[in-house]
Design a protein around this motif. Sequence first.
Motif, PDB file in Angstrom:
ATOM      1  N   TYR A 114      -1.747  -1.727 -15.064  1.00 54.56           N
ATOM      2  CA  TYR A 114      -0.688  -0.719 -15.235  1.00 54.56           C
ATOM      3  C   TYR A 114      -0.738   0.953 -14.977  1.00 54.56           C
ATOM      4  O   TYR A 114       0.245   1.624 -14.434  1.00 54.56           O
ATOM      5  CB  TYR A 114      -0.046  -1.174 -16.708  1.00 54.56           C
ATOM      6  N   LEU A 115      -1.866   1.338 -15.594  1.00 53.48           N
ATOM      7  CA  LEU A 115      -2.138   2.696 -15.361  1.00 53.48           C
ATOM      8  C   LEU A 115      -2.350   3.026 -13.906  1.00 53.48           C
ATOM      9  O   LEU A 115      -1.772   4.003 -13.352  1.00 53.48           O
ATOM     10  CB  LEU A 115      -3.413   3.135 -16.129  1.00 53.48           C
ATOM     11  N   GLY A 116      -2.901   2.005 -13.177  1.00 54.54           N
ATOM     12  CA  GLY A 116      -3.111   2.072 -11.655  1.00 54.54           C
ATOM     13  C   GLY A 116      -1.637   2.197 -10.919  1.00 54.54           C
ATOM     14  O   GLY A 116      -1.360   2.959 -10.229  1.00 54.54           O
ATOM     15  N   ALA A 117      -0.823   1.294 -11.422  1.00 56.08           N
ATOM     16  CA  ALA A 117       0.452   1.033 -10.716  1.00 56.08           C
ATOM     17  C   ALA A 117       1.255   2.441 -11.207  1.00 56.08           C
ATOM     18  O   ALA A 117       2.148   2.863 -10.328  1.00 56.08           O
ATOM     19  CB  ALA A 117       1.234   0.090 -11.365  1.00 56.08           C
ATOM     20  N   LEU A 118       1.043   3.055 -12.411  1.00 58.07           N
ATOM     21  CA  LEU A 118       1.716   4.229 -12.920  1.00 58.07           C
ATOM     22  C   LEU A 118       1.303   5.437 -11.893  1.00 58.07           C
ATOM     23  O   LEU A 118       2.430   6.248 -11.596  1.00 58.07           O
ATOM     24  CB  LEU A 118       1.700   4.667 -14.177  1.00 58.07           C
ATOM     25  N   ILE A 119       0.114   5.503 -11.227  1.00 62.29           N
ATOM     26  CA  ILE A 119      -0.289   6.609 -10.339  1.00 62.29           C
ATOM     27  C   ILE A 119      -0.402   5.759  -9.059  1.00 62.29           C
ATOM     28  O   ILE A 119      -0.872   6.752  -8.098  1.00 62.29           O
ATOM     29  CB  ILE A 119      -1.395   7.494 -11.089  1.00 62.29           C
ATOM     30  N   PHE A 120       0.229   4.774  -8.700  1.00 61.17           N
ATOM     31  CA  PHE A 120       0.199   4.119  -7.447  1.00 61.17           C
ATOM     32  C   PHE A 120      -0.949   4.208  -6.527  1.00 61.17           C
ATOM     33  O   PHE A 120      -1.095   4.539  -5.489  1.00 61.17           O
ATOM     34  CB  PHE A 120       1.308   4.957  -6.676  1.00 61.17           C
ATOM     35  N   TRP A 125      -7.019   1.324   0.198  1.00 60.97           N
ATOM     36  CA  TRP A 125      -7.885   0.890   1.053  1.00 60.97           C
ATOM     37  C   TRP A 125      -7.646  -0.829   1.077  1.00 60.97           C
ATOM     38  O   TRP A 125      -6.471  -1.154   1.245  1.00 60.97           O
ATOM     39  CB  TRP A 125      -9.398   1.033   0.591  1.00 60.97           C
ATOM     40  N   TYR A 126      -8.700  -1.646   0.679  1.00 60.59           N
ATOM     41  CA  TYR A 126      -8.438  -3.012   0.676  1.00 60.59           C
ATOM     42  C   TYR A 126      -8.158  -3.822  -0.593  1.00 60.59           C
ATOM     43  O   TYR A 126      -8.298  -4.914  -0.736  1.00 60.59           O
ATOM     44  CB  TYR A 126      -9.671  -3.669   1.339  1.00 60.59           C
ATOM     45  N   SER A 127      -8.012  -2.711  -1.867  1.00 59.54           N
ATOM     46  CA  SER A 127      -7.710  -3.412  -2.920  1.00 59.54           C
ATOM     47  C   SER A 127      -6.355  -4.075  -3.133  1.00 59.54           C
ATOM     48  O   SER A 127      -5.630  -3.480  -2.467  1.00 59.54           O
ATOM     49  CB  SER A 127      -7.916  -2.569  -4.029  1.00 59.54           C
ATOM     50  N   SER A 128      -5.920  -4.986  -3.831  1.00 53.93           N
ATOM     51  CA  SER A 128      -4.776  -5.462  -4.122  1.00 53.93           C
ATOM     52  C   SER A 128      -4.518  -5.773  -5.731  1.00 53.93           C
ATOM     53  O   SER A 128      -4.686  -6.858  -5.873  1.00 53.93           O
ATOM     54  CB  SER A 128      -4.503  -6.742  -3.242  1.00 53.93           C
ATOM     55  N   VAL A 129      -4.566  -4.955  -6.476  1.00 57.16           N
ATOM     56  CA  VAL A 129      -4.415  -5.100  -7.931  1.00 57.16           C
ATOM     57  C   VAL A 129      -3.174  -5.435  -8.195  1.00 57.16           C
ATOM     58  O   VAL A 129      -2.233  -4.368  -8.426  1.00 57.16           O
ATOM     59  CB  VAL A 129      -5.099  -3.861  -8.624  1.00 57.16           C
ATOM     60  N   ILE A 130      -2.642  -6.518  -8.311  1.00 61.52           N
ATOM     61  CA  ILE A 130      -1.342  -7.106  -8.930  1.00 61.52           C
ATOM     62  C   ILE A 130      -1.073  -6.677 -10.414  1.00 61.52           C
ATOM     63  O   ILE A 130      -2.032  -6.751 -11.230  1.00 61.52           O
ATOM     64  CB  ILE A 130      -1.258  -8.410  -8.848  1.00 61.52           C
ATOM     65  N   VAL A 131       0.223  -5.973 -10.500  1.00 62.03           N
ATOM     66  CA  VAL A 131       0.395  -5.601 -11.870  1.00 62.03           C
ATOM     67  C   VAL A 131       1.119  -6.769 -12.607  1.00 62.03           C
ATOM     68  O   VAL A 131       2.432  -7.009 -12.191  1.00 62.03           O
ATOM     69  CB  VAL A 131       0.938  -4.189 -11.869  1.00 62.03           C
ATOM     70  N   GLY A 132       0.647  -7.439 -13.496  1.00 62.67           N
ATOM     71  CA  GLY A 132       1.361  -8.546 -13.895  1.00 62.67           C
ATOM     72  C   GLY A 132       1.501  -9.766 -12.893  1.00 62.67           C
ATOM     73  O   GLY A 132       0.937 -10.009 -12.134  1.00 62.67           O
ATOM     74  N   SER A 133       2.810 -10.017 -13.182  1.00 66.34           N
ATOM     75  CA  SER A 133       3.552 -11.009 -11.974  1.00 66.34           C
ATOM     76  C   SER A 133       4.295 -10.218 -10.977  1.00 66.34           C
ATOM     77  O   SER A 133       4.991 -11.058 -10.344  1.00 66.34           O
ATOM     78  CB  SER A 133       4.351 -11.931 -12.673  1.00 66.34           C
ATOM     79  N   ASN A 134       4.404  -8.753 -10.969  1.00 68.29           N
ATOM     80  CA  ASN A 134       5.103  -8.159 -10.211  1.00 68.29           C
ATOM     81  C   ASN A 134       4.683  -7.820  -8.891  1.00 68.29           C
ATOM     82  O   ASN A 134       3.966  -6.948  -8.384  1.00 68.29           O
ATOM     83  CB  ASN A 134       5.326  -6.595 -10.994  1.00 68.29           C
ATOM     84  N   LEU A 135       4.630  -9.078  -8.034  1.00 70.61           N
ATOM     85  CA  LEU A 135       4.224  -9.097  -6.597  1.00 70.61           C
ATOM     86  C   LEU A 135       4.872  -8.051  -5.755  1.00 70.61           C
ATOM     87  O   LEU A 135       4.428  -7.402  -4.869  1.00 70.61           O
ATOM     88  CB  LEU A 135       4.409 -10.502  -5.805  1.00 70.61           C
ATOM     89  N   ALA A 136       6.127  -7.808  -5.881  1.00 73.29           N
ATOM     90  CA  ALA A 136       7.038  -6.767  -5.208  1.00 73.29           C
ATOM     91  C   ALA A 136       6.509  -5.368  -5.224  1.00 73.29           C
ATOM     92  O   ALA A 136       7.102  -4.422  -4.409  1.00 73.29           O
ATOM     93  CB  ALA A 136       8.274  -7.153  -5.335  1.00 73.29           C
ATOM     94  N   TYR A 137       5.518  -4.940  -6.279  1.00 73.98           N
ATOM     95  CA  TYR A 137       5.256  -3.597  -6.721  1.00 73.98           C
ATOM     96  C   TYR A 137       4.810  -2.830  -5.583  1.00 73.98           C
ATOM     97  O   TYR A 137       4.673  -1.634  -5.339  1.00 73.98           O
ATOM     98  CB  TYR A 137       4.905  -3.561  -7.941  1.00 73.98           C
ATOM     99  N   TRP A 138       4.065  -3.679  -4.787  1.00 76.22           N
ATOM    100  CA  TRP A 138       3.112  -3.068  -3.701  1.00 76.22           C
ATOM    101  C   TRP A 138       3.622  -1.933  -2.899  1.00 76.22           C
ATOM    102  O   TRP A 138       3.092  -0.875  -2.595  1.00 76.22           O
ATOM    103  CB  TRP A 138       2.510  -4.094  -2.848  1.00 76.22           C
ATOM    104  N   SER A 139       4.943  -2.245  -2.282  1.00 74.35           N
ATOM    105  CA  SER A 139       5.621  -1.367  -1.509  1.00 74.35           C
ATOM    106  C   SER A 139       6.104  -0.006  -1.977  1.00 74.35           C
ATOM    107  O   SER A 139       5.977   0.966  -1.429  1.00 74.35           O
ATOM    108  CB  SER A 139       7.056  -2.146  -0.765  1.00 74.35           C
ATOM    109  N   LEU A 140       6.156   0.107  -3.379  1.00 76.03           N
ATOM    110  CA  LEU A 140       6.089   1.360  -4.003  1.00 76.03           C
ATOM    111  C   LEU A 140       5.017   2.021  -3.832  1.00 76.03           C
ATOM    112  O   LEU A 140       4.963   3.431  -3.584  1.00 76.03           O
ATOM    113  CB  LEU A 140       6.738   1.133  -5.279  1.00 76.03           C
ATOM    114  N   CYS A 141       3.774   1.345  -3.982  1.00 78.94           N
ATOM    115  CA  CYS A 141       2.327   2.298  -3.883  1.00 78.94           C
ATOM    116  C   CYS A 141       2.202   2.620  -2.762  1.00 78.94           C
ATOM    117  O   CYS A 141       1.534   3.657  -2.499  1.00 78.94           O
ATOM    118  CB  CYS A 141       1.439   1.166  -4.208  1.00 78.94           C
ATOM    119  N   TYR A 142       2.997   1.979  -1.727  1.00 78.34           N
ATOM    120  CA  TYR A 142       2.775   2.463  -0.284  1.00 78.34           C
ATOM    121  C   TYR A 142       3.735   3.781  -0.027  1.00 78.34           C
ATOM    122  O   TYR A 142       3.346   4.915   0.560  1.00 78.34           O
ATOM    123  CB  TYR A 142       3.125   1.680   0.859  1.00 78.34           C
ATOM    124  N   GLU A 143       5.071   3.564  -0.489  1.00 74.02           N
ATOM    125  CA  GLU A 143       5.925   4.652  -0.223  1.00 74.02           C
ATOM    126  C   GLU A 143       5.799   5.928  -0.774  1.00 74.02           C
ATOM    127  O   GLU A 143       6.068   6.980  -0.422  1.00 74.02           O
ATOM    128  CB  GLU A 143       7.422   4.159  -0.656  1.00 74.02           C
TER     129      GLU A 143
END
Length: 273
Positions: A114-120, A125-143
Amino acid sequence: TYLDLVRFMAAMVVFIGHTSGGRLGGGLGWQLAPFMDEAVTVFFVISGYVIGYVTCQREATSGIYATARAARIYSVAVPALAATAVLDLVGGSLDPGLYSSVRGGQEAMHGLEYLGALIFVNYFWYSSVIVGSNLAYWSLCYEVWYYVVFGVLMFAKGPWRWLAAALLLACVGPRIAGLFPVWLFGVAAFRIGASGRVGRRVGMLLFWGSIGLLVGHQFWIARYGALPGLFGDALGMPDITNVYVVGLLVAAHLVGCNAVKTSFGGLLDVLER
């Protein structure tokens, strides 16, 4: 109005696609699931288009730009992460197996995800740390990083801005950096449209031609499979060629739409409400 319409349709493709699996929807709406990547590409291009607009019209300084971006991102990210934590806690207590299957065996990180998701940073690189069950959050981390890199290019002074942008892209890694040009297609589409150099005839060709080519591209994939990837597995995206093709066509469509928007004004007025 048209941008909102396209964005809404793309959002529904992603939403229905995510809920169409047997885990959630029992397969209802499965026909849209193969088009989720294309819909996300639409998001990226429209995002670049909108940022191209605001940096030309409203957000003329780095402070205004940064404040506006942070306000828009965190007003979505914080409620989404809070809802994920609460709903996962409730849902996980009702059916632990259902929620563990979403994470693909990834163990909880005691809140660090969750901390990582807050700072995106969850998809550097090649990590994919899913935040809970929120699979769709990844695109925000890109944008978010596209906002940052573009802000540096727009508002920093001198040749050092190019080095700073390159270092940022190197920091986030090849997966995020590899899709940055697709986001920039949207910026280019706005600037080409705003220049007024595209006439109505060319605009009609771009508007309808891009739709025809997008449909043809999907038929090609259905019949022959995805186009060959670029750079092997270095970017971690075997279908990146298809993403670039779709991104270019969506950008061309927006350029065409800008040139012929007066032709659809009456219809858009009806749809606006």
